[in-house]
Design a protein around this motif. Structure first.
Motif, short mmCIF file in Angstrom:
data_model
loop_
_atom_site.label_atom_id
_atom_site.label_comp_id
_atom_site.label_asym_id
_atom_site.label_seq_id
_atom_site.Cartn_x
_atom_site.Cartn_y
_atom_site.Cartn_z
N ARG A 1 -46.27 63.46 94.92
CA ARG A 1 -47.53 62.93 95.43
C ARG A 1 -47.37 62.41 96.85
O ARG A 1 -48.21 62.66 97.73
CB ARG A 1 -48.04 61.82 94.50
CG ARG A 1 -48.57 62.33 93.17
CD ARG A 1 -49.35 61.23 92.46
NE ARG A 1 -48.46 60.13 92.07
CZ ARG A 1 -47.82 60.05 90.92
NH1 ARG A 1 -47.97 61.03 90.02
NH2 ARG A 1 -47.06 59.03 90.63
N SER B 1 -45.18 63.39 98.96
CA SER B 1 -44.96 64.56 99.83
C SER B 1 -46.28 65.25 100.17
O SER B 1 -46.50 65.69 101.31
CB SER B 1 -44.01 65.54 99.15
OG SER B 1 -42.76 64.94 98.90
N LYS B 2 -47.20 65.33 99.17
CA LYS B 2 -48.51 65.93 99.45
C LYS B 2 -49.29 65.13 100.48
O LYS B 2 -49.89 65.69 101.40
CB LYS B 2 -49.30 66.04 98.15
CG LYS B 2 -48.78 67.10 97.19
CD LYS B 2 -49.63 67.17 95.93
CE LYS B 2 -49.12 68.24 94.97
NZ LYS B 2 -49.93 68.31 93.73
#
Length: 346
Positions: free
Chosen positions: A123, A125-126
């Motif tokens: 999450r 990283s997104k």
């Protein structure tokens, strides 16, 4: 391997807490401020754990320094050593019987924790990818602007270098010329500029005459007849001008003219009369065009002087509204061109 009911309940509770945390995270997406706060809390927790470890190390160090009743006491008394062994045995037994906080071997809890950490990392990283993409788009747009500015700067620099080189070549050539040759070259350049200006003025005059005859004259004629102001009605027909306008500025209804018996002969006579005297306008549109042409010619010939107007016409009012001409401050029957090199108040 059998799993106790207590461990199953703990795992289920952990799964429920994880689902609740995921719902809360989905309802409130991570932002840069949230990530910063989360990182700050992690740093605070890490500092607290490090401080706790330091305190425990200090306590352990203090315990190691106390040897009077410890296992490391090198006493020669046999009963003292037996007492030390018994105390050590009771301590080890109490540790063996105590419940271990760590998960047993083969537990799925480490895997669940690893999955949770991996999901959290995905999450984050997104979110980082989205922020990076936005920043990349902004940087690309800025790069295009900077490249355009660089091209313009290079073009300006090249133009300046060429201009400087031409000036240097001209100065070098003039230094080699006699005064009479320099004068002849200046006169030649001035004549060339005058010819170009005369040609441009002639083209502009042709364009202006075409605009007046085709577009402006019908609107001026309509305003003179009490119709709409110039610009309100862009297309005015000759039939509308012939019919006239009402007191409210509306076009009158056109009446069909009765055809005389010798109508063909009458049209031929009118055509011959127009060819004999082309200066006389045949309709109101041509009359308005002729009036504008005469007024502009008179203003151009007068220069900065005022021209006396025969009447208050739509042509004079239009020139004033277009800021081409201006009335005399104390006499509205006098008109002159605006001096475009100075303001109206000068």
């Amino acid at each position: 391997m059998e799993v106790s009911e207590e461990i199953v309940q703990k795992i289920q509770k952990f799964a429920q807490n994880r689902q609740a945390a995921e719902k809360e995270s989905a309802s409130e997406p991570l932002r840069a401020t949230n990530l910063h706060a989360y990182t700050h809390r992690l740093d605070e927790t890490l500092r607290e754990l490090q401080e706790q470890v330091r305190r425990q190390e200090d306590d352990l160090k203090k315990l190691r320094e106390i040897r009077s009743h410890g296992l490391l006491d090198n006493s020669n008394d046999l009963w003292v050593r037996v007492a030390q062994a018994r105390r050590a045995k009771r301590a080890y037994d109490s540790l063996l019987q105590a419940e271990d906080d760590l998960p047993p071997t083969g537990s799925i809890l480490p895997s669940l924790i690893a999955v949770e950490d991996t999901s959290q990392l995905i999450r984050e990283s997104k979110v980082s990818v989205v922020v990076t993409a936005e920043k990349l788009s902004t940087d690309r747009e800025r790069l295009r602007v900077e490249e355009a500015n660089l091209r313009d700067s290079r073009a300006i620099a090249n133009g300046l270098r060429e201009r400087i080189q031409r000036i240097r070549d001209t100065n070098a050539r003039k230094q080699k010329q006699t005064p009479s040759q320099v004068a002849q070259e200046v006169v030649k350049d001035q004549k060339k500029k005058n010819k170009e200006m005369d040609r441009a003025s002639a083209d502009l005059k042709v364009s202006l005459d075409g605009f007046i005859d085709e577009t402006l004259a019908p609107m001026l004629a309509a305003e003179d007849l009490g119709g709409p102001t110039v610009g309100d009605a862009l297309e005015v027909l000759d039939a509308t001008l012939k019919a006239g306008y009402t007191a409210h500025g509306k076009p009158k209804k056109q009446k069909l003219p009765a055809e005389p018996e010798d109508g063909g002969q009458q049209r031929i006579d009118q055509f011959l009369q127009r060819n004999d005297d082309s200066s006389n306008p045949t309709n109101k549109r041509e009359a308005a065009a002729t009036e504008v042409h005469k007024l502009l010619d008179a203003l151009l010939e007068a220069g900065n002087s005022y021209v006396d107007l025969e009447r208050d016409s739509a042509a004079s009012r239009f020139l004033v509204r277009a800021k081409v001409a201006q009335f005399h401050p104390r006499d509205a029957r006098r008109l002159r061109l605006v001096d475009f090199g100075r303001s109206l108040g000068d």
